[in-house]
Design an enzyme around this catalytic site. Structure first.
Site, PDB file in Angstrom:
ATOM      1  N   HIS A  67      33.561  42.557  43.348  1.00 53.60           N
ATOM      2  CA  HIS A  67      34.822  42.546  42.572  1.00 53.60           C
ATOM      3  C   HIS A  67      36.430  42.282  44.071  1.00 53.60           C
ATOM      4  CE1 HIS A  67      38.519  42.989  39.783  1.00 53.60           C
ATOM      5  NE2 HIS A  67      39.089  43.281  40.870  1.00 53.60           N
ATOM      6  N   GLU A  68      36.470  43.086  44.934  1.00 61.12           N
ATOM      7  CA  GLU A  68      36.923  42.926  46.349  1.00 61.12           C
ATOM      8  C   GLU A  68      36.939  41.282  46.709  1.00 61.12           C
ATOM      9  OE1 GLU A  68      39.249  44.525  45.759  1.00 61.12           O
ATOM     10  OE2 GLU A  68      38.880  46.124  44.065  1.00 61.12           O
ATOM     11  N   HIS A  71      38.458  38.955  45.222  1.00 58.60           N
ATOM     12  CA  HIS A  71      40.264  38.746  45.462  1.00 58.60           C
ATOM     13  C   HIS A  71      40.482  38.377  47.283  1.00 58.60           C
ATOM     14  CE1 HIS A  71      42.088  40.998  42.378  1.00 58.60           C
ATOM     15  NE2 HIS A  71      40.880  42.092  42.678  1.00 58.60           N
TER      16      HIS A  71
END
Length: 156
Positions: A67-68, A71
């Protein structure tokens, strides 16, 4: 797992799922409380909540890292890296990253019942009902400035 192992895991996941290198620092931040991890826009580093690794294990940790990394890679490519952006949502689906992490069990104890406090003036007998207890040496009757005494307490 320590910070060095987390760094290696993040680099491996970046190459495996995104086919791009992760060239910054990934580390555990034990002060994080409400989130699984965060990507820092200024430094491009990734911080991971260690509690998630302790409680849910490696599978949840891999999901948070992916998920990170979404980003991270989208931000470096000047594409939509925020949660509401379509680029971000599409990349999450493509790599199989969760949109939200599993919530941690709450540590706060909730008081099941509420209390009501009853006070009475010793001079004019005016009654006061309060949700909070008050300091009887500090507060006096609002009508006659007489001393107050506690008449009782009721739990609802």
């Amino acid at each position: 797992m320590n910070d060095e192992q987390l760094q290696r895991l993040t680099e491996e996941l970046s190459l495996k799922y995104f086919h791009k290198p992760f060239q910054h620092i990934a580390f555990f931040n034990k002060r994080l409380r409400t989130t699984g991890g965060r990507y820092m826009l200024g430094s491009h580093n990734i911080e991971i909540n260690y509690t998630y690794y302790e409680q849910y294990g490696l599978d949840e940790l891999v999901g948070i890292i992916k998920h990170e990394l979404c980003h991270y890679h989208l931000h470096l490519e000047n594409r939509g890296y925020k949660h509401q952006d379509t680029d971000f949502k599409q990349l999450l689906k493509k790599v199989g990253a969760p949109r939200f992490c599993t919530p941690l069990p709450s540590k706060k104890k909730k008081r099941s019942s509420k209390r009501i406090y009853y006070f009475q003036c010793t001079s004019c007998c005016t009654q006061y009902i309060r949700k909070r207890n008050i300091n009887l040496t500090k507060y006096v009757c609002g009508k006659c400035r007489g001393a107050l005494k506690q008449k009782g307490m009721k739990e609802i």
